[in-house]
Design an enzyme around this catalytic site. Structure first.
Site, PDB file in Angstrom:
ATOM      1  N   LEU A   1      10.845 -20.367  -4.825  1.00 66.13           N
ATOM      2  CA  LEU A   1       9.775 -19.544  -4.259  1.00 66.13           C
ATOM      3  C   LEU A   1       8.475 -19.704  -5.045  1.00 66.13           C
ATOM      4  O   LEU A   1       8.487 -19.702  -6.283  1.00 66.13           O
ATOM      5  CB  LEU A   1      10.214 -18.072  -4.306  1.00 66.13           C
ATOM      6  CG  LEU A   1       9.160 -17.029  -3.938  1.00 66.13           C
ATOM      7  CD1 LEU A   1       8.856 -17.052  -2.450  1.00 66.13           C
ATOM      8  CD2 LEU A   1       9.609 -15.628  -4.368  1.00 66.13           C
TER       9      LEU A   1
ATOM     10  N   ASP B   1       0.833  -1.208   0.000  1.00 64.15           N
ATOM     11  CA  ASP B   1       0.000   0.000   0.000  1.00 64.15           C
ATOM     12  C   ASP B   1       0.867   1.258   0.000  1.00 64.15           C
ATOM     13  O   ASP B   1       1.979   1.250   0.527  1.00 64.15           O
ATOM     14  CB  ASP B   1      -0.914  -0.027   1.242  1.00 64.15           C
ATOM     15  CG  ASP B   1      -2.118   0.898   1.083  1.00 64.15           C
ATOM     16  OD1 ASP B   1      -2.343   1.413  -0.036  1.00 64.15           O
ATOM     17  OD2 ASP B   1      -2.826   1.099   2.082  1.00 64.15           O
TER      18      ASP B   1
ATOM     19  N   HIS C   1       2.312   3.537  -9.125  1.00 66.37           N
ATOM     20  CA  HIS C   1       2.141   2.089  -9.348  1.00 66.37           C
ATOM     21  C   HIS C   1       3.339   1.506 -10.106  1.00 66.37           C
ATOM     22  O   HIS C   1       3.769   0.390  -9.838  1.00 66.37           O
ATOM     23  CB  HIS C   1       0.843   1.815 -10.110  1.00 66.37           C
ATOM     24  CG  HIS C   1      -0.399   2.182  -9.345  1.00 66.37           C
ATOM     25  ND1 HIS C   1      -0.582   1.833  -8.022  1.00 66.37           N
ATOM     26  CD2 HIS C   1      -1.512   2.886  -9.702  1.00 66.37           C
ATOM     27  CE1 HIS C   1      -1.762   2.284  -7.606  1.00 66.37           C
ATOM     28  NE2 HIS C   1      -2.347   2.941  -8.603  1.00 66.37           N
TER      29      HIS C   1
END
Ligand code: IPE
Ligand code: IPE
Ligand code: MG
Length: 246
Positions: free
Chosen positions: A132, A21, A38
């Site tokens: 991962l 955020d 962004h």
């Protein structure tokens, strides 16, 4: 001693989830458009995925776009969708090279066709990777997920493929998008907000929570290491007494 050396390699959380955020505020502070925020956020995603792979974290779940985010201005929504396509284009090779497997959770069928195609391409190219697992939450919200799970479970009860009395917590976990993913050990939220915003409500029952004031575009490896260091100081008791788990 460097921060990395202060981390105990044996007690690294298996699954870290992040509510990324603060992109908009990061841009505002610099007099730039939210979309620039962004874009900068995407480079933090790259940095954190790389760091998580290096640290041998098994699962990293990133909240990238919520069900509620569809209510943002249409230009921001389409900009985010385009950014996702570009990021997949740019980083898929690196994901493959780093042995990262991509998964998604959420209502991805509601994403634009182009975004779905790119996502499917990357899912396909990374599906055999064993390092991962990067889980992108896209058009995701916990209440959406739980509602979908209830619907499927109700159907399966109605057509007798499952009996009501046999339903356990494990059954419910299996009906969620996260069925093959262990619950998060550590949940991080950036940008100084102290809320969960409809993220993994069932799955974070016993997660350790970590809130950082850093805005997502500024959140890099050192901040992830700080969060892990903090996590490693905690005693996870799961309802027992401190003595019991010693
Ligand atoms: C997080 O940054 C990214 C998404 C929710 C898509 P925000 O866009 O929410 O940034 P702020 O909260 O407005 O600063
Ligand atoms: C949560 O961030 C969703 C994502 C990080 C994708 P928001 O910025 O949308 O959350 P609220 O609206 O401030 O709770
Ligand atoms: Mg926000």
């Amino acid at each position: 001693m460097t921060l990395e050396n202060e981390i105990n390699k044996h007690t690294i959380p298996q699954h870290i989830a992040i509510i990324m955020d603060g992109n908009g505020r990061w841009a505002n502070l610099r007099g730039k458009t939210r979309l620039v925020g962004h874009q900068e956020g995407a480079s933090s995603v790259d940095a954190i995925v790389t760091a998580a792979a290096e640290l041998k974290i098994k699962f990293l779940t990133l909240y990238a776009f919520s069900t509620e985010n569809w209510n943002r201005p249409p230009t921001e929504v389409s900009g985010l969708m385009e950014l996702l396509v570009n990021a997949l284009q740019k980083y898929t090779k690196k994901l493959v090279a780093n042995n990262v497997r991509l998964l998604t959770i959420g209502d991805t069928k509601s994403l634009p066709k182009k975004t779905q195609e790119k996502l499917n391409e990357t899912l396909e190219k990374t599906k055999h990777n064993t390092g991962l697992t990067l889980v992108l939450a896209l058009s995701y919200s916990s209440r959406w997920e739980i509602t979908e799970a209830f619907k499927k479970l109700a159907h399966d009860c109605c057509n007798n493929s499952i009996s009501v009395d046999s339903i356990t917590q494990e059954t419910i976990s299996k009906y969620l998008c996260t069925h093959d993913i262990p619950d998060p050990d550590l949940l991080i939220r950036t940008s100084g907000e102290y809320r969960i915003s409809n993220f993994l409500l069932w799955q974070i029952a016993y997660a350790e929570l970590y809130f950082s004031d850093v805005l997502w575009p500024d959140f890099k490896k050192e901040h992830l290491l700080e969060a892990i260091k903090d996590y490693q100081k905690r005693e996870r008791r799961f309802g027992k007494t401190g003595e019991q788990i010693k």
